[in-house]
Write a protein that holds these residues in place. Structure first.
Motif, short mmCIF file in Angstrom:
data_model
loop_
_atom_site.label_atom_id
_atom_site.label_comp_id
_atom_site.label_asym_id
_atom_site.label_seq_id
_atom_site.Cartn_x
_atom_site.Cartn_y
_atom_site.Cartn_z
N ASP A 101 0.84 -1.21 0.00
CA ASP A 101 0.00 0.00 0.00
C ASP A 101 0.87 1.25 0.00
N GLN A 102 1.91 1.26 0.83
CA GLN A 102 2.78 2.43 0.92
C GLN A 102 3.53 2.70 -0.40
N GLU B 4 0.89 9.75 1.45
CA GLU B 4 0.17 8.52 1.16
C GLU B 4 0.17 7.59 2.36
N GLY B 5 -0.66 6.58 2.25
CA GLY B 5 -0.59 5.52 3.27
C GLY B 5 -1.94 5.27 3.89
N MET C 38 -5.43 9.44 -3.36
CA MET C 38 -6.02 8.62 -2.29
C MET C 38 -6.23 7.21 -2.83
N THR C 39 -6.08 6.22 -1.95
CA THR C 39 -6.29 4.84 -2.39
C THR C 39 -7.77 4.62 -2.66
N GLY C 40 -8.09 4.05 -3.82
CA GLY C 40 -9.47 3.70 -4.14
C GLY C 40 -9.69 2.22 -3.85
N THR C 41 -9.01 1.37 -4.61
CA THR C 41 -9.15 -0.08 -4.45
C THR C 41 -7.77 -0.73 -4.53
N LEU C 42 -7.55 -1.70 -3.65
CA LEU C 42 -6.32 -2.50 -3.70
C LEU C 42 -6.73 -3.96 -3.87
N THR C 43 -6.09 -4.65 -4.81
CA THR C 43 -6.32 -6.08 -4.97
C THR C 43 -4.99 -6.79 -4.81
#
Lengths: 222, 222
Positions: free
Chosen positions: A134-135, A221-222, A149-154
């Motif tokens: 993620d970082q 971020e993070g 900004m993070t939307g989706t992480l797979t």
């Protein structure tokens, strides 16, 4: 909800001196975390050490911030986020990670994960891989020149990852308007990835599309 | 690659006594981690504290495990994973999390995340949410009665999550053969989820489909 960056007018030279002293202390605390996990000394010695640790925390708290460290910057364009859970120089929870970025939207990092990052016996916790990915993906998406900004992480878990040396890699796959897709992986250096990741990051509608001089967005971020 | 659980024949009563003493020390180390992040005492005091921390680590290392803590169990069915990065009682990196499971494949946990878990200023690091969700989802998938491995995790970030009290929830959505799908979320208690997650977990082809008495599989997730 406000995400505030703090302007603190400390000369860069002083910031770097403090960072050096703080990093040394944090390295020692990180080593204490590992020693606590692995110690097999008698119960009464654990208790005696606990009392000493409590006394040291009290000394550090003689003067302290009222809350978390946040992200700070000076007008010279230097910023610091010593509390960050992955890269923070003052945070013993962070491994910490040193991420190298190039100008073409790629990044990598190598580090060694010890006993504090265990999940299955002898293996890196799957969530620790997610934390690190993620970082690096967030930093890669923002490139320190825009707010993302993070939307989706797979995350696709391919094989167990032993504790020890690991390598992280990330690169921007594509961009379209306010959407940035980043691909990343973590694994034993020189071997196939243990975890592969795809992240969709967003530039909020209220933020500019590019802000090359915005030091305050660095490391947000993070 | 071997993921080995360690049989250690210590009576449960002794395990629990050690866990209590170790937990107290770990709580103190966790507090030291927070104090290190937030301290504003002078550089020379940071240096003096560092020397003391190094001495305490050396005392703990007078007798220690050769590597990570792993997952251990005795023949009474008690198991312990004190080094786990999320739930480990001996790991100051772990918040730690106390997860409550019911018999119908649901689980929840409430905890408070402080300065050590920061990402964006004042907010929980997105990767920390992923770390916590991975743990609760893995435990929910296995139910402590079968061995499961994470296949794919998808995390949808809906809104920033402030540092402070958070609630995690997970439940099994469906099962088919060796595949288990778990849904989970994390957010401020009583508010809409900040991060929603879907996880696909797999029972490896070499493992039994159900092993109710297998204490060694307890807490192996992560």
């Amino acid at each position: 909800m406000t995400i505030a960056f703090i302007h603190e007018e400390i000369p860069t030279e002083q910031v770097e001196q403090r960072e050096k002293v703080l990093s040394s202390l944090t390295d020692a605390v990180r080593d204490l975390v590992d020693a606590t996990i692995r110690s097999t000394v008698a119960d009464d010695e654990l208790d005696a050490v606990r009392a000493e640790v409590e006394a040291l925390a009290a000394r550090l708290r003689a003067a302290q911030l009222p809350g978390p460290a946040g992200v700070r910057y000076n007008s010279e364009g230097r910023s610091w986020n010593w509390g960050n859970a992955v890269v923070g120089r003052g945070n013993a929870v962070a491994p910490p990670v040193d991420i190298t970025h190039d100008e073409f939207g790629s990044a990598y990092a190598e580090l060694t994960l010890g006993a504090a990052y265990e999940g299955p016996p002898g293996m890196v916790h799957g969530g620790v891989s997610a934390l690190l990915l993620d970082q690096i993906m967030g930093e890669t998406a923002s490139g320190f020149k825009r707010l993302t900004m993070t939307g989706t992480l797979t995350l696709r878990y391919r094989r167990p990852l032993p504790l020890g040396p690991v390598r992280l890699e990330a690169q921007i796959d594509r961009e379209s308007g306010r959407k940035i897709t980043v691909e990343a992986r973590i694994g034993v250096p020189g071997e196939d990835a243990a975890v592969e990741a795809t992240g969709l990051f967003l530039i909020p509608s209220w933020a500019p599309l590019d802000e090359s001089a915005a030091s305050w967005s660095r490391s947000a971020e993070g």
